[in-house]
Design a protein around this motif. Structure first.
Motif, PDB file in Angstrom:
ATOM      1  N   VAL A 124      -2.880  -6.420  -0.530  1.00 37.27           N
ATOM      2  CA  VAL A 124      -4.418  -6.180  -0.159  1.00 37.27           C
ATOM      3  C   VAL A 124      -5.024  -5.139  -1.037  1.00 37.27           C
ATOM      4  CG1 VAL A 124      -5.623  -5.097   1.835  1.00 37.27           C
ATOM      5  CG2 VAL A 124      -3.272  -6.366   2.268  1.00 37.27           C
ATOM      6  N   PRO A 125      -5.998  -5.577  -1.727  1.00 36.99           N
ATOM      7  CA  PRO A 125      -6.573  -4.750  -2.785  1.00 36.99           C
ATOM      8  C   PRO A 125      -7.296  -3.733  -2.067  1.00 36.99           C
ATOM      9  CG  PRO A 125      -7.531  -7.089  -2.575  1.00 36.99           C
ATOM     10  CD  PRO A 125      -6.460  -7.079  -2.106  1.00 36.99           C
ATOM     11  N   LYS A 126      -7.174  -2.567  -2.991  1.00 39.08           N
ATOM     12  CA  LYS A 126      -7.959  -1.391  -2.469  1.00 39.08           C
ATOM     13  C   LYS A 126      -8.055  -0.674  -3.758  1.00 39.08           C
ATOM     14  CE  LYS A 126      -7.443   2.817   0.411  1.00 39.08           C
ATOM     15  NZ  LYS A 126      -6.497   3.459   1.132  1.00 39.08           N
ATOM     16  N   THR A 127      -9.219  -0.109  -3.613  1.00 35.97           N
ATOM     17  CA  THR A 127      -9.708   0.975  -4.774  1.00 35.97           C
ATOM     18  C   THR A 127      -9.525   2.414  -4.457  1.00 35.97           C
ATOM     19  OG1 THR A 127     -12.011   1.064  -3.956  1.00 35.97           O
ATOM     20  CG2 THR A 127     -11.660  -0.802  -5.340  1.00 35.97           C
ATOM     21  N   PHE A 128      -9.414   3.085  -5.419  1.00 39.35           N
ATOM     22  CA  PHE A 128      -9.130   4.454  -5.074  1.00 39.35           C
ATOM     23  C   PHE A 128     -10.335   5.369  -5.528  1.00 39.35           C
ATOM     24  CE2 PHE A 128      -6.904   3.478  -8.689  1.00 39.35           C
ATOM     25  CZ  PHE A 128      -6.362   4.700  -9.540  1.00 39.35           C
ATOM     26  N   ARG A 180       0.827  -1.362   0.024  1.00 36.56           N
ATOM     27  CA  ARG A 180      -0.035  -0.053   0.193  1.00 36.56           C
ATOM     28  C   ARG A 180       0.950   1.316   0.223  1.00 36.56           C
ATOM     29  NH1 ARG A 180      -5.164  -0.947   3.653  1.00 36.56           N
ATOM     30  NH2 ARG A 180      -6.515  -2.510   2.078  1.00 36.56           N
ATOM     31  N   ASP A 181       1.958   1.168   0.878  1.00 32.81           N
ATOM     32  CA  ASP A 181       2.782   2.545   0.788  1.00 32.81           C
ATOM     33  C   ASP A 181       3.471   2.622  -0.614  1.00 32.81           C
ATOM     34  OD1 ASP A 181       2.482   2.534   3.741  1.00 32.81           O
ATOM     35  OD2 ASP A 181       4.454   1.464   4.071  1.00 32.81           O
ATOM     36  N   MET A 182       3.693   1.688  -1.357  1.00 32.07           N
ATOM     37  CA  MET A 182       4.327   1.767  -2.825  1.00 32.07           C
ATOM     38  C   MET A 182       3.310   2.016  -3.807  1.00 32.07           C
ATOM     39  SD  MET A 182       6.959   1.894  -4.483  1.00 32.07           S
ATOM     40  CE  MET A 182       8.387   0.955  -3.613  1.00 32.07           C
ATOM     41  N   GLN A 183       1.872   1.555  -3.522  1.00 31.96           N
ATOM     42  CA  GLN A 183       1.162   2.044  -4.373  1.00 31.96           C
ATOM     43  C   GLN A 183       0.840   3.548  -4.064  1.00 31.96           C
ATOM     44  OE1 GLN A 183      -1.881  -0.958  -3.035  1.00 31.96           O
ATOM     45  NE2 GLN A 183      -1.796  -2.069  -4.937  1.00 31.96           N
ATOM     46  N   LYS A 184       0.654   3.993  -2.942  1.00 29.63           N
ATOM     47  CA  LYS A 184       0.333   5.425  -2.728  1.00 29.63           C
ATOM     48  C   LYS A 184       1.795   6.269  -3.410  1.00 29.63           C
ATOM     49  CE  LYS A 184      -0.579   8.855   1.070  1.00 29.63           C
ATOM     50  NZ  LYS A 184      -0.582   9.047   2.284  1.00 29.63           N
ATOM     51  N   LYS A 185       2.904   6.027  -3.173  1.00 24.26           N
ATOM     52  CA  LYS A 185       3.907   6.663  -3.552  1.00 24.26           C
ATOM     53  C   LYS A 185       4.018   6.542  -5.083  1.00 24.26           C
ATOM     54  CE  LYS A 185       9.081   6.720  -3.312  1.00 24.26           C
ATOM     55  NZ  LYS A 185      10.375   5.693  -2.876  1.00 24.26           N
ATOM     56  N   LEU A 221      -4.531   3.381 -12.145  1.00 24.39           N
ATOM     57  CA  LEU A 221      -5.406   1.927 -11.905  1.00 24.39           C
ATOM     58  C   LEU A 221      -4.285   0.685 -12.219  1.00 24.39           C
ATOM     59  CD1 LEU A 221      -7.408   0.448 -10.214  1.00 24.39           C
ATOM     60  CD2 LEU A 221      -8.734   0.670 -12.623  1.00 24.39           C
ATOM     61  N   TYR A 222      -3.913   0.922 -13.515  1.00 24.63           N
ATOM     62  CA  TYR A 222      -3.140  -0.303 -14.161  1.00 24.63           C
ATOM     63  C   TYR A 222      -1.820  -0.562 -13.090  1.00 24.63           C
ATOM     64  CZ  TYR A 222       0.324  -2.605 -16.680  1.00 24.63           C
ATOM     65  OH  TYR A 222       1.533  -3.445 -17.298  1.00 24.63           O
ATOM     66  N   MET A 223      -1.143   0.922 -12.787  1.00 24.80           N
ATOM     67  CA  MET A 223      -0.036   0.542 -11.904  1.00 24.80           C
ATOM     68  C   MET A 223      -0.370   0.082 -10.654  1.00 24.80           C
ATOM     69  SD  MET A 223       2.782   0.746 -13.771  1.00 24.80           S
ATOM     70  CE  MET A 223       3.941   0.615 -12.267  1.00 24.80           C
ATOM     71  N   ARG A 224      -1.557   0.491 -10.182  1.00 26.05           N
ATOM     72  CA  ARG A 224      -1.713  -0.122  -8.650  1.00 26.05           C
ATOM     73  C   ARG A 224      -2.031  -1.744  -8.746  1.00 26.05           C
ATOM     74  NH1 ARG A 224      -4.095   1.780  -4.061  1.00 26.05           N
ATOM     75  NH2 ARG A 224      -4.111   3.845  -4.888  1.00 26.05           N
ATOM     76  N   LEU A 225      -2.593  -2.073  -9.771  1.00 25.38           N
ATOM     77  CA  LEU A 225      -2.871  -3.490  -9.943  1.00 25.38           C
ATOM     78  C   LEU A 225      -1.567  -4.054 -10.275  1.00 25.38           C
ATOM     79  CD1 LEU A 225      -6.407  -3.403 -11.901  1.00 25.38           C
ATOM     80  CD2 LEU A 225      -5.804  -4.050  -9.123  1.00 25.38           C
ATOM     81  N   ARG A 226      -0.661  -3.506 -11.129  1.00 25.64           N
ATOM     82  CA  ARG A 226       0.634  -4.116 -11.508  1.00 25.64           C
ATOM     83  C   ARG A 226       1.451  -4.247 -10.432  1.00 25.64           C
ATOM     84  NH1 ARG A 226       4.201  -6.948 -13.327  1.00 25.64           N
ATOM     85  NH2 ARG A 226       5.477  -6.418 -15.445  1.00 25.64           N
TER      86      ARG A 226
END
Length: 103
Positions: free
Chosen positions: A99-103, A59-64, A80-85
């Motif tokens: 841990v999947p999370k939508t934005f 999650r930290d990396m997804q946010k960054k 979204l692609y990068m969040r899932l990737r």
């Protein structure tokens, strides 16, 4: 008319590019300013012996990464692609931190 050979060449190029990404943040390794620090990670994520942000979660990396993409005016689909990737990359698969999370 598009030939099967051209389709295969295009597919192989995409696979090479996907394989040559940092296995922590997803950045294409050819953009790394200090290549050769680690064969699978960029110099922004790994210093050669350990991760620079060793306690970071997926999650930290997804946010960054999302913040970087927003700053670069990426559209919602790209973000979204990068969040899932990110969840498919080696560092996060091994940590089982997905841990999947939508934005």
């Amino acid at each position: 008319m598009i030939s099967e050979t051209n389709i295969m060449k295009g597919a192989m190029k995409i696979l090479r590019n996907e394989r040559n990404r940092c296995q922590s943040c997803g950045m294409p390794l050819f953009y790394d300013k200090k290549p050769k620090v680690h064969p699978h990670y960029c110099s922004y994520c790994h210093d050669g012996s350990s991760f620079r942000d060793g306690k970071a979660t997926l999650r930290d990396m997804q946010k960054k990464v999302d913040e970087l993409l927003v700053a670069r005016n990426a559209n919602r689909g790209q973000r979204l692609y990068m969040r899932l990737r990110l969840a498919t990359l080696k560092r996060w698969r091994e940590s089982r931190a997905y841990v999947p999370k939508t934005f």
